[in-house]
Structure formats: structure tokens, C-alpha cells
Design a protein around this motif. Sequence first.
Motif, PDB file in Angstrom:
ATOM      1  N   PRO A   1      39.684  20.116 -93.597  1.00 59.33           N
ATOM      2  CA  PRO A   1      40.206  18.829 -93.099  1.00 59.33           C
ATOM      3  C   PRO A   1      40.741  17.727 -94.077  1.00 59.33           C
ATOM      4  N   ALA A   2      40.476  17.814 -95.332  1.00 56.32           N
ATOM      5  CA  ALA A   2      40.622  17.168 -96.371  1.00 56.32           C
ATOM      6  C   ALA A   2      40.241  17.658 -97.523  1.00 56.32           C
ATOM      7  N   GLU A   3      41.116  16.871 -98.612  1.00 56.57           N
ATOM      8  CA  GLU A   3      40.585  17.614-100.144  1.00 56.57           C
ATOM      9  C   GLU A   3      38.999  17.364-100.220  1.00 56.57           C
TER      10      GLU A   3
ATOM     11  N   GLU B   1      36.534  18.556 -98.629  1.00 55.98           N
ATOM     12  CA  GLU B   1      35.850  18.867 -97.445  1.00 55.98           C
ATOM     13  C   GLU B   1      36.234  20.081 -96.934  1.00 55.98           C
ATOM     14  N   TYR B   2      35.005  20.886 -96.180  1.00 55.28           N
ATOM     15  CA  TYR B   2      35.299  22.230 -95.862  1.00 55.28           C
ATOM     16  C   TYR B   2      34.569  22.261 -94.555  1.00 55.28           C
ATOM     17  N   GLU B   3      34.933  22.948 -93.525  1.00 51.91           N
ATOM     18  CA  GLU B   3      34.506  23.172 -92.098  1.00 51.91           C
ATOM     19  C   GLU B   3      34.528  24.514 -91.594  1.00 51.91           C
ATOM     20  N   GLN B   4      33.099  25.008 -91.120  1.00 46.07           N
ATOM     21  CA  GLN B   4      33.329  26.603 -90.541  1.00 46.07           C
ATOM     22  C   GLN B   4      32.489  26.515 -89.262  1.00 46.07           C
ATOM     23  N   VAL B   5      32.916  27.296 -88.202  1.00 45.02           N
ATOM     24  CA  VAL B   5      31.841  27.771 -87.675  1.00 45.02           C
ATOM     25  C   VAL B   5      31.505  29.190 -87.570  1.00 45.02           C
ATOM     26  N   VAL B   6      30.318  29.394 -87.518  1.00 49.14           N
ATOM     27  CA  VAL B   6      29.785  30.584 -87.954  1.00 49.14           C
ATOM     28  C   VAL B   6      28.775  30.951 -86.605  1.00 49.14           C
ATOM     29  N   GLU B   7      28.819  32.371 -86.169  1.00 50.81           N
ATOM     30  CA  GLU B   7      27.849  32.800 -85.228  1.00 50.81           C
ATOM     31  C   GLU B   7      26.743  33.376 -86.117  1.00 50.81           C
ATOM     32  N   VAL B   8      25.389  33.134 -85.975  1.00 53.33           N
ATOM     33  CA  VAL B   8      24.524  33.733 -86.442  1.00 53.33           C
ATOM     34  C   VAL B   8      23.537  34.097 -85.590  1.00 53.33           C
TER      35      VAL B   8
ATOM     36  N   ARG C   1      29.545  21.810 -92.334  1.00 54.06           N
ATOM     37  CA  ARG C   1      30.357  20.691 -92.883  1.00 54.06           C
ATOM     38  C   ARG C   1      29.947  20.804 -94.333  1.00 54.06           C
ATOM     39  N   TRP C   2      30.700  20.971 -95.081  1.00 56.47           N
ATOM     40  CA  TRP C   2      30.489  21.165 -96.650  1.00 56.47           C
ATOM     41  C   TRP C   2      31.290  20.090 -97.537  1.00 56.47           C
ATOM     42  N   ARG C   3      30.888  19.538 -98.473  1.00 57.45           N
ATOM     43  CA  ARG C   3      31.611  18.536 -99.280  1.00 57.45           C
ATOM     44  C   ARG C   3      31.425  18.764-100.604  1.00 57.45           C
TER      45      ARG C   3
END
Length: 139
Positions: free
Chosen positions: A87-89, A91-98, A116-118
Amino acid sequence: MNRILRPLVLTCLVLLLAACAGGGGQRSPRDQTLYHYVSAVRWSDFDAAYGFLDPARLAAKPMTDAERERYRQFQVSGYEVKSAREPAEGEYEQVVEVRVVNRHTQIEKLITDRQRWRYDAEAKRWWLVSGLPDLDAAR
């Protein structure tokens, strides 16, 4: 002629396959972090996965012994990234099925984990802001 050509072609194919297997370079720091996090989760090593959590989140809500025991109750049987975006520098987002199996009941359930990762420029690493998968949030 065939005796000379065949080994030459086989040698070329082996070299080509070796070059392709090299991947053309190293992973980015984000991809390395995600790779190690996924490895920890897939091996159901939630203590190791806990080490990826953002220090601010850890300070605000440390894991209790009861929560740690709850994670030990489950075995991960699947992990699949469904979508990802930046979404922005930094930042990282992902949807995961566990997919997890309760070790006591042998019942499998599917969890949708919205990660959500930063990026922390000072520490030069990525942190998981959203927390570990919520084992009680079956889809």
C-alpha cells in the motif's frame, strides 16, 4: 558425430538447468523475512514466529503462557498466500489461508490471516504488525 553431439547437448542442458536454479540473485530483505516467517509457521513453531512481531506490539500485548499453550495445541497443515499488496513504501499486506489441525481433536480448520508488515529502517528489517494468526477466527 552422434557420440560427440549427445554429450555436448547434455552438458549444455545441465549447465542451463544449473543457471536457472540459481534464481538470478538474492531475495529482497522483505522476501527473506517472509520466507523465514512462513517456515516457522509451517513447522508450527509459533515461538519462532513470535520473534517476527513488531516490538511495539510486543510491548503493548505480550503473549501469555496460556496463549503460548494454545498455539502448541495446533499443527499447521497448510499455508497459502491468497493476495498481497504494497500500500505504501515500507508497508506490505497479504491475506493468507492457514490450515491448522487441533492435536487433541484432529479437527482441521481454515483461518484467514490478514497480515500487515512494516519496514523498520533503523533496525533494517521487516516486522509483523498484525500479530500471529488468530486460532479462534475460523473462516
